[in-house]
Design a protein around this motif. Sequence first.
Motif, short mmCIF file in Angstrom:
data_model
loop_
_atom_site.label_atom_id
_atom_site.label_comp_id
_atom_site.label_asym_id
_atom_site.label_seq_id
_atom_site.Cartn_x
_atom_site.Cartn_y
_atom_site.Cartn_z
N LYS A 1 -90.00 -16.30 13.03
CA LYS A 1 -91.12 -17.12 12.48
C LYS A 1 -92.14 -16.19 12.55
N LYS A 2 -92.20 -15.28 13.67
CA LYS A 2 -93.21 -14.25 13.66
C LYS A 2 -93.21 -13.24 12.78
N ARG A 3 -92.21 -13.06 12.21
CA ARG A 3 -92.17 -12.02 10.95
C ARG A 3 -92.24 -12.82 9.63
N LYS A 4 -92.58 -14.45 9.50
CA LYS A 4 -92.64 -15.04 8.48
C LYS A 4 -91.41 -15.33 7.74
N MET A 5 -90.35 -15.38 8.66
CA MET A 5 -88.99 -15.56 8.11
C MET A 5 -88.43 -17.02 8.42
N VAL A 6 -87.46 -17.51 7.54
CA VAL A 6 -86.97 -18.68 7.94
C VAL A 6 -85.93 -18.48 8.85
N PRO A 7 -85.83 -19.23 10.27
CA PRO A 7 -84.43 -19.11 10.80
C PRO A 7 -83.21 -19.25 10.55
N THR A 8 -82.35 -18.61 10.84
CA THR A 8 -80.92 -18.62 10.28
C THR A 8 -80.31 -19.95 10.23
N GLY A 9 -80.58 -20.41 11.78
CA GLY A 9 -79.53 -21.63 11.82
C GLY A 9 -78.18 -21.10 12.45
N ILE A 10 -77.18 -21.97 12.11
CA ILE A 10 -75.77 -21.41 12.42
C ILE A 10 -75.21 -20.76 11.32
N ALA A 11 -75.56 -19.32 11.26
CA ALA A 11 -75.18 -18.58 10.34
C ALA A 11 -74.02 -17.68 10.51
N ILE A 12 -73.38 -18.02 11.76
CA ILE A 12 -72.27 -17.21 12.24
C ILE A 12 -71.06 -17.37 11.25
N PHE A 13 -70.88 -18.71 10.64
CA PHE A 13 -69.88 -18.88 9.93
C PHE A 13 -69.96 -18.07 8.57
N ARG A 14 -70.97 -18.27 8.03
CA ARG A 14 -71.06 -17.43 6.75
C ARG A 14 -71.15 -15.94 7.02
N ALA A 15 -71.58 -15.31 8.08
CA ALA A 15 -71.45 -13.94 8.56
C ALA A 15 -70.11 -13.51 8.46
N ARG A 16 -69.14 -14.40 9.09
CA ARG A 16 -67.83 -14.06 9.10
C ARG A 16 -66.95 -14.22 8.21
N GLU A 17 -67.37 -15.02 7.20
CA GLU A 17 -66.77 -15.32 5.85
C GLU A 17 -67.00 -14.05 4.87
N MET A 18 -68.27 -13.43 5.22
CA MET A 18 -68.52 -12.30 4.35
C MET A 18 -68.07 -11.05 4.94
#
Length: 268
Positions: free
Chosen positions: A232-249
């Motif tokens: 949020k300090k970087r003006k970016m949206v939090p990723t949430g639960i992104a580990i499943f998407r990361a492992r699929e990729m």
Amino acid sequence: MGRFPAKIDYENIRNARISENQARLASLGLQKTISELRSITTPVKSPKRKPVKVDFSSVPLRRSNRLKELNPTSPDGLVSIRRSLRLPLDQSPNGKVDDEEEKRPANAPFVDTRLCYSPNVSSERRCMSKGRGSVYDPVFGICCHFCRQKKLCGEEDCKRCGELDVEQPCLGKTDCSVCHSTNGVLCRACLKVRYGEEMEEVINNKQWKCPHCIEEEGSRPYWICNSSFCLKKRKMVPTGIAIFRAREMGYESVAHLLMDELQRQANR
């Protein structure tokens, strides 16, 4: 085609009906009743009050007893200051602690044992895994920078969480060798899922650095902390639960996924 009827004077008919109705109301005495009801329901406007100017220079200001640093109910006239349970009782008024306490690692924060505190911790934990821990403890628990869970870790050899020894560091939380701040405190699960590192490797590596310090020194480009606070300090949206998407990729952790995405955005 037939011829239209002659134009009727509707205005004369309307006036005649109004006059007839008024005469009927007058004969029944309803005109007076209606006027009385209107006078009752009509609100009476109160006269406007002129503002009174007060000379505040001659009036003493009201202050809280805490601001006055006086307490009339106390025998010594002092005010008891509310303190956090983590702060030492002999902390100086300027907010600084002793040099000895400043050198403590982030995974072993100071806890004053003189505080009257009886921890509600049972020897049988609800979860025996070495993940995020199992028992919430507001004093002895150490907060993870990512999941913000102030719990006792599930490490078997951790004396701080198992025996509540405040002089020992928590084996289930990391400590940055550079900043020794709360930014480098991560639990086992967040360390693995969000950054792809194992707790045993971090404990054995005395030169381990948190993502904040790695970013400042620039040794790993595009390697950032992916906690919701930092994003949020970087003006970016939090990723949430992104580990499943990361492992699929095919990525090892969420941090590796973000590092690749930031690098591709910079090369466009």
